[in-house]
Design a protein around this motif. Structure first.
Motif, mmCIF file in Angstrom:
data_model
loop_
_atom_site.group_PDB
_atom_site.id
_atom_site.type_symbol
_atom_site.label_atom_id
_atom_site.label_comp_id
_atom_site.label_asym_id
_atom_site.label_seq_id
_atom_site.Cartn_x
_atom_site.Cartn_y
_atom_site.Cartn_z
ATOM 1 N N ASN A 1 45.740 40.111 44.274
ATOM 2 C CA ASN A 1 46.595 39.584 43.535
ATOM 3 C C ASN A 1 46.393 39.142 41.713
ATOM 4 O O ASN A 1 46.624 39.687 40.943
ATOM 5 N N LEU A 2 44.915 38.325 41.603
ATOM 6 C CA LEU A 2 44.925 38.169 40.557
ATOM 7 C C LEU A 2 44.354 39.783 39.554
ATOM 8 O O LEU A 2 44.370 39.707 38.664
ATOM 9 N N VAL A 3 44.433 40.516 40.270
ATOM 10 C CA VAL A 3 43.484 41.641 39.883
ATOM 11 C C VAL A 3 45.063 42.200 39.148
ATOM 12 O O VAL A 3 45.185 43.090 38.537
ATOM 13 N N GLN A 4 45.633 42.829 40.013
ATOM 14 C CA GLN A 4 47.011 42.588 39.734
ATOM 15 C C GLN A 4 47.962 41.972 38.758
ATOM 16 O O GLN A 4 48.220 42.605 37.824
ATOM 17 N N GLU A 5 47.517 41.200 38.465
ATOM 18 C CA GLU A 5 48.061 40.396 37.192
ATOM 19 C C GLU A 5 47.029 40.696 35.959
ATOM 20 O O GLU A 5 48.078 40.718 34.413
ATOM 21 N N GLY A 6 46.371 40.803 36.294
ATOM 22 C CA GLY A 6 45.490 41.056 34.947
ATOM 23 C C GLY A 6 45.777 42.414 34.465
ATOM 24 O O GLY A 6 45.814 42.736 33.107
#
Length: 105
Positions: A84-89
């Motif tokens: 999820n953090l990578v997708q947000e980025g």
């Protein structure tokens, strides 16, 4: 250890997250050992670490400028948070400077 203002707390660890975070804020070892931390990394080629509660007891992780991004109750939940953090980025067009993005949240 810097605790992110926007720390992600997994559903399976939410009930004990206050105790974990309180212990981390004062630099103590948390009595709960079944949890996982998602942090930024020291290396340039690695974005994040996933550490379990036992590994996180080492004082090495409490010193320095690692940023605590999330708490999870299982390795699977921690991996989902990383995704999820990578997708947000990616969604915020920060994928090319992901390391700086993670350190700013």
């Amino acid at each position: 250890m810097i605790i992110s203002d926007n720390i992600r707390i997994g559903e399976s660890v939410r009930f004990k997250s206050d105790r974990i975070l309180d212990a981390l804020r004062v630099g103590e070892t948390c009595s709960n050992i079944i949890w996982y931390a998602i942090t930024t990394s020291y290396e340039d080629d690695t974005l994040m670490y996933i550490m379990n509660g036992m590994e996180f007891r080492h004082s090495f992780y409490h010193q320095g400028n690692l940023r605590l991004l999330g708490l999870a109750g299982s390795r699977k939940e921690a991996c989902e948070m990383v995704l999820n953090l990578v997708q947000e980025g990616y969604n915020t067009d920060n994928i090319h400077q992901m390391k700086q993005y993670l350190e700013s949240i």
